[in-house]
Design an enzyme around this catalytic site. Structure first.
Site, PDB file in Angstrom:
ATOM      1  N   ASP A   1       0.842  -1.208   0.000  1.00 58.88           N
ATOM      2  CA  ASP A   1       0.000   0.000   0.000  1.00 58.88           C
ATOM      3  C   ASP A   1       0.876   1.256   0.000  1.00 58.88           C
ATOM      4  O   ASP A   1       0.362   2.380  -0.009  1.00 58.88           O
ATOM      5  CB  ASP A   1      -1.023  -0.011   1.143  1.00 58.88           C
ATOM      6  CG  ASP A   1      -0.387  -0.023   2.516  1.00 58.88           C
ATOM      7  OD1 ASP A   1       0.856  -0.128   2.615  1.00 58.88           O
ATOM      8  OD2 ASP A   1      -1.138   0.072   3.516  1.00 58.88           O
ATOM      9  N   SER A   2       2.211   1.056  -0.055  1.00 62.84           N
ATOM     10  CA  SER A   2       3.126   2.175  -0.341  1.00 62.84           C
ATOM     11  C   SER A   2       2.760   2.811  -1.673  1.00 62.84           C
ATOM     12  O   SER A   2       3.202   3.922  -1.974  1.00 62.84           O
ATOM     13  CB  SER A   2       4.576   1.687  -0.359  1.00 62.84           C
ATOM     14  OG  SER A   2       4.722   0.555  -1.185  1.00 62.84           O
TER      15      SER A   2
ATOM     16  N   ASP B   1      -1.129  -6.091  -0.035  1.00 63.38           N
ATOM     17  CA  ASP B   1      -1.476  -5.459   1.251  1.00 63.38           C
ATOM     18  C   ASP B   1      -2.979  -5.260   1.403  1.00 63.38           C
ATOM     19  O   ASP B   1      -3.650  -4.811   0.469  1.00 63.38           O
ATOM     20  CB  ASP B   1      -0.827  -4.069   1.335  1.00 63.38           C
ATOM     21  CG  ASP B   1       0.520  -4.090   2.029  1.00 63.38           C
ATOM     22  OD1 ASP B   1       0.832  -5.094   2.701  1.00 63.38           O
ATOM     23  OD2 ASP B   1       1.247  -3.104   1.898  1.00 63.38           O
TER      24      ASP B   1
ATOM     25  N   LYS C   1      -1.159  -9.307   3.213  1.00 66.21           N
ATOM     26  CA  LYS C   1      -0.363  -8.820   4.359  1.00 66.21           C
ATOM     27  C   LYS C   1      -1.199  -7.842   5.162  1.00 66.21           C
ATOM     28  O   LYS C   1      -1.934  -7.030   4.583  1.00 66.21           O
ATOM     29  CB  LYS C   1       0.922  -8.147   3.856  1.00 66.21           C
ATOM     30  CG  LYS C   1       1.759  -7.513   4.973  1.00 66.21           C
ATOM     31  CD  LYS C   1       3.180  -7.217   4.537  1.00 66.21           C
ATOM     32  CE  LYS C   1       3.357  -5.965   3.750  1.00 66.21           C
ATOM     33  NZ  LYS C   1       2.946  -4.723   4.452  1.00 66.21           N
TER      34      LYS C   1
ATOM     35  N   GLU D   1      -1.070  -5.303   8.904  1.00 61.59           N
ATOM     36  CA  GLU D   1      -0.185  -4.682   9.900  1.00 61.59           C
ATOM     37  C   GLU D   1      -0.676  -4.930  11.332  1.00 61.59           C
ATOM     38  O   GLU D   1      -1.879  -4.807  11.611  1.00 61.59           O
ATOM     39  CB  GLU D   1      -0.102  -3.170   9.645  1.00 61.59           C
ATOM     40  CG  GLU D   1       0.575  -2.834   8.329  1.00 61.59           C
ATOM     41  CD  GLU D   1       0.776  -1.337   8.114  1.00 61.59           C
ATOM     42  OE1 GLU D   1       0.570  -0.547   9.060  1.00 61.59           O
ATOM     43  OE2 GLU D   1       1.144  -0.966   6.988  1.00 61.59           O
TER      44      GLU D   1
ATOM     45  N   GLU E   1       9.548  -4.092   9.811  1.00 62.31           N
ATOM     46  CA  GLU E   1       9.937  -2.799   9.227  1.00 62.31           C
ATOM     47  C   GLU E   1      10.593  -1.912  10.294  1.00 62.31           C
ATOM     48  O   GLU E   1      10.009  -1.675  11.363  1.00 62.31           O
ATOM     49  CB  GLU E   1       8.686  -2.102   8.644  1.00 62.31           C
ATOM     50  CG  GLU E   1       9.000  -0.745   8.049  1.00 62.31           C
ATOM     51  CD  GLU E   1       7.898  -0.182   7.159  1.00 62.31           C
ATOM     52  OE1 GLU E   1       6.871  -0.857   6.945  1.00 62.31           O
ATOM     53  OE2 GLU E   1       8.082   0.951   6.679  1.00 62.31           O
TER      54      GLU E   1
HETATM   55  O1  KIV Z   1       3.603  -1.084   1.504  1.00 62.47           O
HETATM   56  C1  KIV Z   1       4.768  -1.467   1.403  1.00 62.47           C
HETATM   57  O2  KIV Z   1       5.411  -1.317   0.359  1.00 62.47           O
HETATM   58  C2  KIV Z   1       5.370  -2.126   2.554  1.00 62.47           C
HETATM   59  C3  KIV Z   1       6.852  -1.971   2.763  1.00 62.47           C
HETATM   60  C4  KIV Z   1       7.238  -2.339   4.107  1.00 62.47           C
HETATM   61  C5  KIV Z   1       7.702  -2.680   1.826  1.00 62.47           C
HETATM   62  O3  KIV Z   1       4.682  -2.719   3.302  1.00 62.47           O
END
Ligand code: KIV
Length: 272
Positions: free
Chosen positions: A55-56, A94, A123, A125, A190
């Site tokens: 989600d970057s 993400d 993924k 968090e 991270e």
């Molecule tokens: O969103 C992202 O790119 C990440 C980084 C930690 C690589 O989660």
């Protein structure tokens, strides 16, 4: 044709079991982010094992100051772009901010990333143990994410290294064990001190991917725009511009993969 999945001649894409075997052999795993079909094809051709549709993208593609504005439809769209050209790498997508607040919403959004996006794993968090357990019980592969949590940026008060204090480090180690116990297949760490990341990597049996987490993690990930020097703003300390010493994106990707495999990247200069 019955049982055709057993005899399929489709190119084999990597699974979390391949990554687990690599960890057990002590072989470093490579990972980069990608958000579109062209970068996905190049990264895959460089034999990088994992592509993260992070989600970057909210920052590097959409130009937002944080990842918080990213919507599930953005993630589905970019994941679909990536999986169209990715043949071998494992694709993790993400779950964006507030799309996994309840087990039901988590399952619905993870299913969309898998069914429509084509991701193999999602993924999320934080040590959201009940959510991870629920997803795993629905046969969804999960990657945990601990340390600096960009979706919690307003609570954290800035993009800061996490786990420098002994009690925070101890909590991170306990959370990592709990995330693995809940059924996560991979953990991403991270921005944590390299020594803490080493302890977590040694303690867990699942592969640990690091970003700003030092050289002892089983795998390394970077945001592809950072490692090609095309991000706007200041390059994070933990990143490196691999295009600076070569003249093509293909060789920059290969040099990154080689540097991770040989342990040349990250150095202490890229660690905390
Ligand atoms: O969103 C992202 O790119 C990440 C980084 C930690 C690589 O989660």
């Amino acid at each position: 044709m019955p049982h055709s999945y057993l005899t399929s001649s489709l190119p084999k894409s990597l699974t979390h079991l391949d990554l687990l075997a690599m960890k057990q052999r002590g072989e470093k795993i490579t990972c980069l982010t990608a958000y579109d079909a062209s970068f996905s094809a190049l990264i895959d051709a460089a034999n990088i094992e994992v592509i993260l549709v992070g989600d970057s993208l909210g920052m590097v593609i959409q130009g937002n100051p944080t990842t918080l504005p990213v919507k599930i439809d953005d993630m589905i769209y970019h994941t679909r772009c990536v999986t169209k050209t990715c043949k071998r790498a494992l694709v993790i997508a993400d779950l964006p901010f507030m799309t996994y607040a309840t087990p039901e919403s988590a399952a619905q959004n993870a299913a969309a990333l898998i069914q429509t996006g084509g991701a193999q794993m999602v993924k999320l968090e934080g040590a959201k143990i009940d959510i991870i357990q629920f997803l795993v019980a629905q046969s969804i592969s999960v990657c945990g994410h601990l340390g600096l949590l960009p979706q919690s940026i307003h609570q954290l008060g800035g993009y800061k290294v996490q786990g420098k204090l002994a009690e925070v480090a101890e909590k991170l180690l306990m959370d990592a064990v709990a995330v693995q116990k809940a059924g996560a297949a991979i953990l991403l760490l991270e921005c944590v001190p390299a020594d803490l990341a080493r302890q977590i990597t040694e303690q867990l049996t699942i592969p640990v991917i690091g970003i700003g987490a030092g050289k002892f993690c089983d795998a390394q990930v970077l945001v592809v725009y950072d490692m090609l020097g095309i991000s706007t703003g200041k390059r994070p300390r933990f990143s490196k511009n691999f295009l600076a010493d070569t003249n093509s994106i293909e060789s920059a990707l290969k040099n990154y993969a080689n540097a991770v495999k040989t342990g040349e990247f990250p150095t202490t200069e890229h660690s905390f």
